[in-house]
Design an enzyme around this catalytic site. Structure first.
Site, PDB file in Angstrom:
ATOM      1  N   CYS A  65       0.812  -1.291   0.076  1.00 57.54           N
ATOM      2  CA  CYS A  65       0.017   0.062  -0.019  1.00 57.54           C
ATOM      3  C   CYS A  65       0.781   1.040  -0.080  1.00 57.54           C
ATOM      4  O   CYS A  65       1.781   1.426   0.683  1.00 57.54           O
ATOM      5  CB  CYS A  65      -1.015   0.046   1.282  1.00 57.54           C
ATOM      6  SG  CYS A  65      -1.840   1.310   1.253  1.00 57.54           S
ATOM      7  N   CYS A  69      -0.632   5.696   6.676  1.00 59.40           N
ATOM      8  CA  CYS A  69      -1.331   5.723   7.680  1.00 59.40           C
ATOM      9  C   CYS A  69      -0.400   5.074   8.808  1.00 59.40           C
ATOM     10  O   CYS A  69       0.105   3.985   8.948  1.00 59.40           O
ATOM     11  CB  CYS A  69      -2.624   4.630   7.583  1.00 59.40           C
ATOM     12  SG  CYS A  69      -3.600   5.131   6.155  1.00 59.40           S
ATOM     13  N   CYS A  72      -1.199   1.345  10.575  1.00 62.30           N
ATOM     14  CA  CYS A  72      -1.348   0.283   9.697  1.00 62.30           C
ATOM     15  C   CYS A  72       0.084  -0.285   9.269  1.00 62.30           C
ATOM     16  O   CYS A  72       1.049   0.161   8.952  1.00 62.30           O
ATOM     17  CB  CYS A  72      -1.896   0.541   8.346  1.00 62.30           C
ATOM     18  SG  CYS A  72      -2.355  -0.805   7.335  1.00 62.30           S
ATOM     19  N   CYS A 109     -17.108 -10.059   4.823  1.00 59.32           N
ATOM     20  CA  CYS A 109     -16.274  -8.909   4.540  1.00 59.32           C
ATOM     21  C   CYS A 109     -15.146  -9.148   3.583  1.00 59.32           C
ATOM     22  O   CYS A 109     -13.970  -9.744   3.967  1.00 59.32           O
ATOM     23  CB  CYS A 109     -15.817  -7.990   5.817  1.00 59.32           C
ATOM     24  SG  CYS A 109     -17.189  -7.811   6.922  1.00 59.32           S
ATOM     25  N   CYS A 141     -19.943  -7.450   2.303  1.00 55.95           N
ATOM     26  CA  CYS A 141     -19.369  -6.073   2.611  1.00 55.95           C
ATOM     27  C   CYS A 141     -17.893  -5.878   1.841  1.00 55.95           C
ATOM     28  O   CYS A 141     -17.263  -7.082   2.120  1.00 55.95           O
ATOM     29  CB  CYS A 141     -19.092  -5.478   4.087  1.00 55.95           C
ATOM     30  SG  CYS A 141     -18.458  -4.184   4.470  1.00 55.95           S
ATOM     31  N   CYS A 201     -20.730   1.652   5.940  1.00 57.04           N
ATOM     32  CA  CYS A 201     -20.062   1.188   7.048  1.00 57.04           C
ATOM     33  C   CYS A 201     -18.917   1.845   7.110  1.00 57.04           C
ATOM     34  O   CYS A 201     -17.947   2.228   6.323  1.00 57.04           O
ATOM     35  CB  CYS A 201     -19.926  -0.477   6.880  1.00 57.04           C
ATOM     36  SG  CYS A 201     -18.737  -1.018   8.377  1.00 57.04           S
ATOM     37  N   ARG A 271     -20.164  -2.196  16.126  1.00 58.57           N
ATOM     38  CA  ARG A 271     -19.498  -3.370  15.928  1.00 58.57           C
ATOM     39  C   ARG A 271     -18.182  -3.289  16.954  1.00 58.57           C
ATOM     40  O   ARG A 271     -17.398  -2.471  16.630  1.00 58.57           O
ATOM     41  CB  ARG A 271     -19.090  -3.893  14.630  1.00 58.57           C
ATOM     42  CG  ARG A 271     -18.545  -5.133  14.640  1.00 58.57           C
ATOM     43  CD  ARG A 271     -18.033  -5.593  13.367  1.00 58.57           C
ATOM     44  NE  ARG A 271     -19.209  -5.084  12.099  1.00 58.57           N
ATOM     45  CZ  ARG A 271     -19.064  -4.672  10.990  1.00 58.57           C
ATOM     46  NH1 ARG A 271     -17.869  -4.290  10.778  1.00 58.57           N
ATOM     47  NH2 ARG A 271     -20.020  -4.200  10.419  1.00 58.57           N
TER      48      ARG A 271
END
Length: 330
Positions: A65, A69, A72, A109, A141, A201, A271
């Site tokens: 990626c 962030c 992460c 998901c 999802c 979401c 959640r």
């Protein structure tokens, strides 16, 4: 009647918390936590009874990626030793759906790292989702990053029910966590999914050196976005990331945060997500008096609790799994 029950009653009557009341939840004295959770449960019970929704993640694309962030392990600035691979094939996604079905999971998901999906990634997901929908009564999802309107439209047509794109933190704290995209980029993606007719979401990560006021702002921002499902993650700091060694949370504060999200977003699916095992620890069951949904199995780059332990926890609480349809008798 306690202050917390009175507050819950006002929420059920359609009133919104003041900033002072919201802060009082996060600053609730530890010896009043059970009273706070009792109030939160009155709200949760009104909308969801004693049912708990189960979700499972398929890490469909890991690492590689370009984003920065700070939390992460998959980001471009992380030195964490994780497995990296490009989008898995259709067969792997189908195998994950079969596993979700066997675990009595309601929502499957499909999560991919990266700024946003390529056309090839979208095609792979679409092909798998179309077949999954033919074989299983699962809610799907997708979480593929920043989404273009045409991609959202195609995902909706294929049968994707929900799209996840977390705000992660408050607007004011966002630049302390990442600078490779903006807070508004995230809001735009949530709205893009909504405009395509996909259920939005969006959630947060708590414990990233934000203030209590930031946490309140996160809960209010998700209310303004009208997110149907709100995953509340608690930072599981990973060695090799900029937030390595960060350890600001204790189980009692995590419970207060979950209560806050229930009081501010009373009718939404709350959640308990990543980091619940290491942050809530032995108090995990109490979190479900505010939340009504959990992940079972592993997360993206960290291990979760054994699914059998999660099912045992629900039985011990006297709660029920919220099946999409009744499971087959084994």
């Amino acid at each position: 009647m306690t202050y917390w029950n009175e507050l819950a009653g006002r929420v059920l009557n359609g009133e919104e918390l003041t900033d002072t009341e919201a802060l009082s939840i996060l600053e609730c004295p530890d010896d009043e936590i059970l009273l706070l959770l009792h109030g939160a449960f009155q709200i949760r019970k009104h909308y969801y009874g004693k049912k708990v929704k189960l979700n499972m993640i398929m890490n469909a694309k890991s690492g590689l990626c370009q984003e920065n962030c700070g939390y992460c392990a998959q980001s471009s600035i992380s030195n964490a030793p994780i497995e990296s691979y490009r989008m898995v094939n259709k067969e792997t996604l189908l195998q994950g759906a079969e596993q979700a079905h066997k675990m009595n999971v309601g929502t499957y998901c499909i999560v991919a790292s990266g700024r946003g999906p390529s056309s090839r990634d979208v095609n792979t997901v679409i092909s798998a989702v179309e077949e999954i929908k033919q074989n299983y009564d699962l809610k799907i999802c997708a979480c593929l990053g920043i989404l273009k309107p045409e991609q959202a439209r195609r995902l909706k047509e294929a049968g994707v029910d929900r799209y996840n794109h977390n705000l992660n933190t408050s607007k004011g704290h966002h630049d302390s966590i990442t600078t490779s995209h903006t807070y508004d980029d995230r809001v735009t993606t949530v709205n893009t999914a909504k405009e395509a007719g996909i259920s939005p979401c969006s959630g947060v990560i708590i414990g990233m050196k934000e203030t209590k006021e930031d946490v309140i702002d996160m809960a209010r921002s998700l209310k303004a976005l009208d997110a149907d499902s709100i995953p509340v993650n608690f930072l599981h700091a990973i060695d090799g990331t900029p937030l390595e060694g960060t350890d600001e949370l204790d189980p009692r504060y995590c419970l207060k945060a979950l209560a806050l999200f229930r009081y501010i977003n009373p009718s939404k699916e709350i959640r308990i997500s990543g980091g619940r095992e290491v942050n809530l620890r032995s108090l995990q069951p109490l979190g479900l008096y505010a939340a009504n949904s959990i992940f079972v199995g592993d997360y993206l780059t960290t291990a979760g609790q054994e699914s059998t332990k999660d099912h045992e926890m629900l039985r011990d609480l006297g709660f029920e799994i919220d099946y999409v349809t009744a499971p087959e008798t084994v």
